[in-house]
Design an enzyme around this catalytic site. Sequence first.
Site, PDB file in Angstrom:
ATOM      1  N   ARG A  36      -4.611  -2.505  -7.595  1.00 39.83           N
ATOM      2  CA  ARG A  36      -4.727  -3.889  -8.073  1.00 39.83           C
ATOM      3  C   ARG A  36      -5.321  -3.960  -9.473  1.00 39.83           C
ATOM      4  NH1 ARG A  36      -6.456  -6.904  -2.456  1.00 39.83           N
ATOM      5  NH2 ARG A  36      -4.306  -7.203  -1.753  1.00 39.83           N
ATOM      6  N   LYS A 197       2.926  -9.863  14.960  1.00 39.69           N
ATOM      7  CA  LYS A 197       2.985 -11.148  15.655  1.00 39.69           C
ATOM      8  C   LYS A 197       4.003 -12.099  15.050  1.00 39.69           C
ATOM      9  CE  LYS A 197      -1.180 -12.826  16.173  1.00 39.69           C
ATOM     10  NZ  LYS A 197      -2.585 -12.977  15.697  1.00 39.69           N
ATOM     11  N   GLY A 350       1.196  -6.637   3.393  1.00 41.15           N
ATOM     12  CA  GLY A 350       0.204  -5.568   3.228  1.00 41.15           C
ATOM     13  C   GLY A 350       0.586  -4.287   3.948  1.00 41.15           C
ATOM     14  N   GLY A 373      -0.498 -12.332   1.567  1.00 43.42           N
ATOM     15  CA  GLY A 373      -0.499 -13.737   1.992  1.00 43.42           C
ATOM     16  C   GLY A 373       0.262 -14.630   1.027  1.00 43.42           C
TER      17      GLY A 373
HETATM   18  P1  ADP Z   1       2.672  -6.937   7.087  1.00 44.11           P
HETATM   19  O1  ADP Z   1       1.229  -6.711   6.690  1.00 44.11           O
HETATM   20  O2  ADP Z   1       3.590  -5.953   6.452  1.00 44.11           O
HETATM   21  O3  ADP Z   1       3.100  -8.363   6.885  1.00 44.11           O
HETATM   22  P2  ADP Z   1       1.932  -7.334   9.857  1.00 44.11           P
HETATM   23  O4  ADP Z   1       0.502  -7.461   9.461  1.00 44.11           O
HETATM   24  O5  ADP Z   1       2.627  -8.558  10.331  1.00 44.11           O
HETATM   25  O6  ADP Z   1       2.775  -6.651   8.671  1.00 44.11           O
HETATM   26  O7  ADP Z   1       2.066  -6.284  11.047  1.00 44.11           O
HETATM   27  C1  ADP Z   1       1.655  -4.934  10.908  1.00 44.11           C
HETATM   28  C2  ADP Z   1       1.134  -4.373  12.196  1.00 44.11           C
HETATM   29  O8  ADP Z   1       2.078  -4.556  13.244  1.00 44.11           O
HETATM   30  C3  ADP Z   1       0.874  -2.901  12.109  1.00 44.11           C
HETATM   31  O9  ADP Z   1      -0.506  -2.663  12.312  1.00 44.11           O
HETATM   32  C4  ADP Z   1       1.713  -2.297  13.264  1.00 44.11           C
HETATM   33  O10 ADP Z   1       1.061  -1.256  13.952  1.00 44.11           O
HETATM   34  C5  ADP Z   1       1.902  -3.484  14.156  1.00 44.11           C
HETATM   35  N1  ADP Z   1       3.086  -3.348  15.021  1.00 44.11           N
HETATM   36  C6  ADP Z   1       4.360  -3.332  14.656  1.00 44.11           C
HETATM   37  N2  ADP Z   1       5.164  -3.162  15.710  1.00 44.11           N
HETATM   38  C7  ADP Z   1       4.371  -3.077  16.800  1.00 44.11           C
HETATM   39  C8  ADP Z   1       4.600  -2.905  18.193  1.00 44.11           C
HETATM   40  N3  ADP Z   1       5.843  -2.772  18.700  1.00 44.11           N
HETATM   41  N4  ADP Z   1       3.530  -2.879  19.018  1.00 44.11           N
HETATM   42  C9  ADP Z   1       2.289  -2.995  18.521  1.00 44.11           C
HETATM   43  N5  ADP Z   1       1.997  -3.163  17.206  1.00 44.11           N
HETATM   44  C10 ADP Z   1       3.025  -3.196  16.362  1.00 44.11           C
HETATM   45 MG    MG Z   2      -0.612  -7.110   7.714  1.00 46.18          MG
END
Ligand code: ADP
Ligand code: MG
Length: 394
Positions: A36, A197, A350, A373
């Site tokens: 960053r 989620k 992230g 975000g």
């Molecule tokens: P990003 O930061 O890229 O937007 P998220 O924060 O929404 O992504 O999600 C990332 C997390 O989702 C990771 O820690 C990963 O381990 C978890 N994850 C992805 N698929 C699964 C799954 N099938 N079961 C449990 N955790 C999962």
């Molecule tokens: Mg995340």
Amino acid sequence: MAKQTIRDIDWNGKRALVRVDFNVPLENGRITDDTRIRAALPTIQYLLDQNASVVLMSHLGRPKKKVVDSLRLAPIAQHLSNLIDQPVKSIPVTTGADATAAVQTLQPKDVLILENTRFDPREEANDQSMAQELAELGDVYVNDAFGAAHRAHASTEGVAHLLPAVSGFLMEKELAELGSLLADPERPFIAIIGGAKISDKIGVITNLLGMVDTLLIGGGMANTFLLAQGVAIGDSLAEPDAVNQVHEILSLVGNSRAELLLPTDCVIADAMDANARKNIVNIHAVPAGWRILDIGPETVATFGSKIHGAKTVLWNGPMGYFEAAPFAEGTRGIAQALAESTARTVVGGGDSVAAIEQMNLADKVTHISTGGGASLELLEGRVLPGVAALNDKS
Ligand code: ADP
Ligand code: MG
């Protein structure tokens, strides 16, 4: 509406008040990743080359509205000083008489960094008096903190109304990359959405459905889609409370140009653990007591062929529990497909960014968004307050 940038200002002898995002990860006071800080260097260097003096401000961590010694910016100033090969002054206050006195000593090409903006309870309240005090510290305001632009705080939004306000190069690039993706994507335009989620990304999925040709869903959030369709998912992570929203999304798909694809096979395990027993099964064959932790090879191939046929690809959210090597293959497969693609490829989020960097493929995509975000809110179709407050290009 496009925003004015630092190129639109005559900087000679002026004082630039620059909001940067130096919210870097620390371990025992050491910076473990300075991405960053490096991302702000083109803006800082340009201002110095244009004979401006530079007053930097940033938040760091979550000090919860009070001074926390371990979150002071003096060590960041030292690190920046090494990167730009010149002294960087730091002061232990953000605004007030001492800050005013310090900025008045600055000569053109000098750099000063103010104290952590979030030590002041007025920052997150977007308090007018703090914005006013900050505005007194510069002639022109520059926002280069894309990662904080979805927050309407005194240093990201309030102060922008009190000075001429323009974007820095990082902000400009993020807005151009994500903006053109949403405004006028070359087709086919496909989005891959994953992550833990669905509830975090309902807004993103809904907005993208109006734009993309294909939406590929993987990761933990796919489980809630499967649940809504009555597929047995064992002990998989899912959000029963979001099933109604999934039904709404599925009915939107029916009325849109977009097709939505879910995993057809998966990697299952008997525990969320790198050493758990694992297996690859059809999505309709998840036994009770097991959980889906990754997309399977057939799904990687299907998603991969969609990616290869696309002209524009957006990826947000890992395809599985990629932090554990046995469940990282789905995420790796998608990262590889993006890396091989000749399309415009953009990655935001992230954890997805961490994943593609960990796989050493980050330099093979068109754009990696630095703001988790903030990029999600842009993808939801929202206006970022820190961007809206900047001067429009006339
Ligand atoms: P990003 O930061 O890229 O937007 P998220 O924060 O929404 O992504 O999600 C990332 C997390 O989702 C990771 O820690 C990963 O381990 C978890 N994850 C992805 N698929 C699964 C799954 N099938 N079961 C449990 N955790 C999962
Ligand atoms: Mg995340």
